[in-house]
Scaffold this active site. Structure first.
Site, PDB file in Angstrom:
ATOM      1  N   THR A 186     -54.271  64.988  21.323  1.00 20.25           N
ATOM      2  CA  THR A 186     -54.727  64.196  22.465  1.00 20.25           C
ATOM      3  C   THR A 186     -53.542  63.336  22.894  1.00 20.25           C
ATOM      4  OG1 THR A 186     -55.435  62.374  21.074  1.00 20.25           O
ATOM      5  CG2 THR A 186     -57.070  64.072  21.521  1.00 20.25           C
ATOM      6  N   GLU A 329     -60.489  67.754  22.978  1.00 22.12           N
ATOM      7  CA  GLU A 329     -61.424  68.034  21.885  1.00 22.12           C
ATOM      8  C   GLU A 329     -62.429  69.133  22.220  1.00 22.12           C
ATOM      9  OE1 GLU A 329     -60.466  65.184  23.017  1.00 22.12           O
ATOM     10  OE2 GLU A 329     -60.420  63.592  21.511  1.00 22.12           O
ATOM     11  N   LYS A 439     -66.083  44.989  34.529  1.00 21.61           N
ATOM     12  CA  LYS A 439     -67.336  44.232  34.446  1.00 21.61           C
ATOM     13  C   LYS A 439     -67.170  42.902  35.155  1.00 21.61           C
ATOM     14  CE  LYS A 439     -71.270  43.727  31.527  1.00 21.61           C
ATOM     15  NZ  LYS A 439     -71.835  43.911  30.204  1.00 21.61           N
ATOM     16  N   TRP A 444     -71.390  46.208  36.393  1.00 22.96           N
ATOM     17  CA  TRP A 444     -70.298  47.185  36.281  1.00 22.96           C
ATOM     18  C   TRP A 444     -69.809  47.644  37.649  1.00 22.96           C
ATOM     19  CZ3 TRP A 444     -68.112  47.334  31.809  1.00 22.96           C
ATOM     20  CH2 TRP A 444     -68.859  47.191  30.644  1.00 22.96           C
TER      21      TRP A 444
HETATM   22  P1  ADP Z   1     -56.166  62.354  28.254  1.00 23.09           P
HETATM   23  O1  ADP Z   1     -56.656  62.163  29.673  1.00 23.09           O
HETATM   24  O2  ADP Z   1     -56.357  61.153  27.402  1.00 23.09           O
HETATM   25  O3  ADP Z   1     -54.837  63.007  28.223  1.00 23.09           O
HETATM   26  P2  ADP Z   1     -57.705  64.680  28.044  1.00 23.09           P
HETATM   27  O4  ADP Z   1     -56.734  65.469  28.811  1.00 23.09           O
HETATM   28  O5  ADP Z   1     -58.347  65.278  26.869  1.00 23.09           O
HETATM   29  O6  ADP Z   1     -57.081  63.390  27.540  1.00 23.09           O
HETATM   30  O7  ADP Z   1     -58.737  64.077  29.090  1.00 23.09           O
HETATM   31  C1  ADP Z   1     -60.073  63.842  28.810  1.00 23.09           C
HETATM   32  C2  ADP Z   1     -60.640  62.792  29.711  1.00 23.09           C
HETATM   33  O8  ADP Z   1     -60.331  63.058  31.082  1.00 23.09           O
HETATM   34  C3  ADP Z   1     -62.146  62.732  29.683  1.00 23.09           C
HETATM   35  O9  ADP Z   1     -62.598  61.964  28.589  1.00 23.09           O
HETATM   36  C4  ADP Z   1     -62.461  62.057  31.016  1.00 23.09           C
HETATM   37  O10 ADP Z   1     -62.347  60.657  30.943  1.00 23.09           O
HETATM   38  C5  ADP Z   1     -61.386  62.581  31.912  1.00 23.09           C
HETATM   39  N1  ADP Z   1     -61.939  63.709  32.683  1.00 23.09           N
HETATM   40  C6  ADP Z   1     -61.793  65.016  32.425  1.00 23.09           C
HETATM   41  N2  ADP Z   1     -62.412  65.769  33.350  1.00 23.09           N
HETATM   42  C7  ADP Z   1     -62.973  64.905  34.237  1.00 23.09           C
HETATM   43  C8  ADP Z   1     -63.760  65.066  35.438  1.00 23.09           C
HETATM   44  N3  ADP Z   1     -64.063  66.260  35.916  1.00 23.09           N
HETATM   45  N4  ADP Z   1     -64.174  63.945  36.066  1.00 23.09           N
HETATM   46  C9  ADP Z   1     -63.853  62.719  35.605  1.00 23.09           C
HETATM   47  N5  ADP Z   1     -63.119  62.506  34.483  1.00 23.09           N
HETATM   48  C10 ADP Z   1     -62.680  63.583  33.806  1.00 23.09           C
END
Ligand code: ADP
Length: 544
Positions: A186, A329, A439, A444
């Site tokens: 991640t 994940e 917040k 929110w």
């Molecule tokens: P990071 O963004 O920390 O690099 P990831 O690539 O695994 O990690 O991204 C996962 C996160 O990206 C999700 O937990 C969510 O917050 C955001 N995300 C992914 N797809 C979407 C979506 N379609 N709409 C909004 N948020 C999204």
């Protein structure tokens, strides 16, 4: 007593993808862009994959060891995607855009034995090699980079390694489908990166579910261009899905500027492509100069789709952007946007907005939204809570130093850290990331909704909203806004634009105009960097 089924118990493994690509689709192509396009077929690629597996044997890399890759989307990277797991090792893709310290942490946490590095990325990797405890060899893949190859016994050349081997069957047979196939960390926006270790079974199941008619509907007739990097959650599984269905695969190589990407999509008559919103936003100015009439589906994943951007695509090439929700994940695809029968009458903006939202869960995955007191929220589209996910393509724990046990519920679901709603048809909507919600006065504010409202103004190219501590309201939103090239825009213009679009108390007092929003290593907005910029040493607001 239960009765057992009488079907063949054949493992779901990456070698089955290799054999399918070679035997059923030997004539289909893997094209890599760059200074000139390289075109190969699966019949060309498969023998090279076997020679790569033998090269790893010759280097003494034991089964189960991690092998790192620092590479663009390319034919050679596809060979590594196949050769490393098919010979029982673990493919570890590393994002070279991370900070040096994070790269060192990741390589050492995985204990990579060998690294495969594109020559154009060698300037990032080589200065760090002294900090990699376990790495014995660095195999350079010459993609036209100009860094002189260091005179060092650890350095090897990819083509020479393959040239030393003959094409013969891979010695190791992966029999257990639960064997680890690949590893991706991640991005570690909160704390150290955590390793997600995919199994052969999860890789194959994920490649199959992407083909579904209500998912990406990938078929032999498609020309699939994953622009999302192969170091970002396996390019969302698209290379493996292309092998499964026999689609042609078009990969940008090191040529990743917006103009080069649009030209690549047009030149090869691409039908399906996928990337994060930043990439689609950068490409807008190049759209008009190219023929993208072959395109049937553009997936914009990893974040929210802003409708103003989607509209630009609809106007320029006739199709809006679609959305998908996922995370490292989750392999990553868990939901994809689509029109259901109940949406038959939607048109224009309403249709575009639906296609720009995450949509329902794909086969084999389950989603639920849980309130602070642990109760599952009703599926009414209006009751937000934490999004939790479960399924055969979802992580059950983390690999490496940080087990991240807080991320899993007692009944084994993954806690995503996203706040979401689910409607009566199972359609997911993301309200915000827990840590990005603002917040204000006990209520929110969704940073995502506020950003999209600001970006509906054509004078705005990008907008990112963060919360900063406020003595009166607890927190207030700050909007960081990048004007479109050539537009004149003042903070008051932004407030005026928001007046009939959001509640008056959502309108930020503080609006910062800037030339660029800092990005994370995966191309999303770095709210952490913005917070540091505007909040300085202020503590993160408490979320209790
Ligand atoms: P990071 O963004 O920390 O690099 P990831 O690539 O695994 O990690 O991204 C996962 C996160 O990206 C999700 O937990 C969510 O917050 C955001 N995300 C992914 N797809 C979407 C979506 N379609 N709409 C909004 N948020 C999204």
């Amino acid at each position: 007593m239960t009765m057992r089924g009488l079907m063949q118990d054949r493992p779901l493994t990456v070698p089955t993808l290799l054999s399918r690509a070679e035997t059923s689709f030997g004539h289909k192509r893997v094209i890599t862009g760059g200074t000139s396009d390289t075109v190969a077929t699966w019949a060309d690629v498969a023998p090279r994959v076997r020679r790569l597996a033998h090269a790893l044997d010759a280097l003494g890399v034991p089964p189960g060891a991690c092998v790192g890759t620092f590479a663009w989307n390319s034919q050679r990277h596809v060979e590594l995607y196949l050769g490393i797991p098919s010979s029982g090792r673990v493919l570890h893709t590393v994002n070279h855009r991370l900070h040096g310290e994070q790269i060192t942490f990741i390589v050492n946490d995985a204990a990579d034995e060998v690294l495969f590095v594109d020559r154009t990325i060698l300037p990032v990797v080589w200065p760090l090699v002294a900090s990699f405890g376990s790495v014995r060899h660095v195999v350079v893949m010459d993609d036209g980079g100009d860094m002189p190859i260091p005179d060092d016994p650890r350095i090897l050349d990819y083509e020479e390694l393959l040239g030393d081997q003959t094409d013969r069957p891979i010695a190791t047979d992966v029999r257990d489908e639960n064997t680890a196939a690949s590893l991706c960390y991640t991005s570690g926006t909160t704390g150290n990166p955590k390793g997600v270790l995919y199994s052969h079974r999860s890789v194959v199941l994920h490649s199959l579910l992407l083909l579904g008619a209500d998912v990406f509907a990938l078929s032999e007739q498609d020309v699939v261009a994953p622009i999302v990097p192969m170091f970002h959650v396996n390019a969302w599984g698209l290379p493996y899905a292309a092998m499964q269905c026999g689609a042609d695969l078009v990969l940008p190589g090191p040529a990743t500027s917006a103009e080069e990407l649009v030209s690549l999509l047009a030149r090869h008559r691409v039908t399906f492509t996928a990337a994060v919103a930043t990439v689609w936003r950068d490409m807008v100015p190049s759209l008009r100069g190219h023929d993208l009439s072959s395109m049937r589906h553009i997936a914009c994943g990893g974040g929210a789709v802003d409708d103003a951007l989607s509209r630009r695509y609809e106007e320029a090439i006739g199709i809006p952007l679609t959305n998908a929700w996922g995370m490292t994940e989750t392999s990553p695809v868990v939901t994809t946007s689509r029109l259901g029968t109940q949406h038959r009458d939607l048109a224009g903006e309403a249709r575009r907005l639906l296609l720009g939202s995450p949509g329902p869960a794909v086969p084999l995955t389950e989603i639920r939204v849980v309130s602070d007191d642990g109760a599952e929220q009703p599926r009414d589209g209006t009751s937000p809570g934490e999004l939790q996910v479960a399924g055969a393509t979802i992580a059950s724990g983390y690999f490496g130093a940080d087990p991240g046990t807080d991320s899993f519920t007692a009944d084994g679901w993954l806690r995503t850290g996203d706040v979401a709603t689910i409607d009566q048809w199972g359609y997911l909507r993301i309200v915000d990331r827990t840590k990005d919600l603002v917040k204000s006065g006990g209520e929110w504010i969704s940073s995502v909704q506020l950003e999209n409202a600001i970006m509906a103004d054509p004078r705005v190219k990008e907008a990112a909203v963060i919360g900063i501590v406020d003595p009166r309201w607890g927190e207030r939103p700050v909007a960081c806004v990048v004007p479109t090239a050539g537009a004149t825009l003042t903070p008051e213009d932004v407030r005026e634009h928001l007046r009939d679009r959001v509640a008056s108390w959502w309108i930020p007092e503080r609006i910062e105009l800037m030339s660029e929003i800092p990005k994370t290593a995966t191309g999303k907005w770095s709210k952490q960097a913005l917070r540091q910029q505007f909040v300085g040493a202020q503590p993160e607001p408490s979320r209790e």
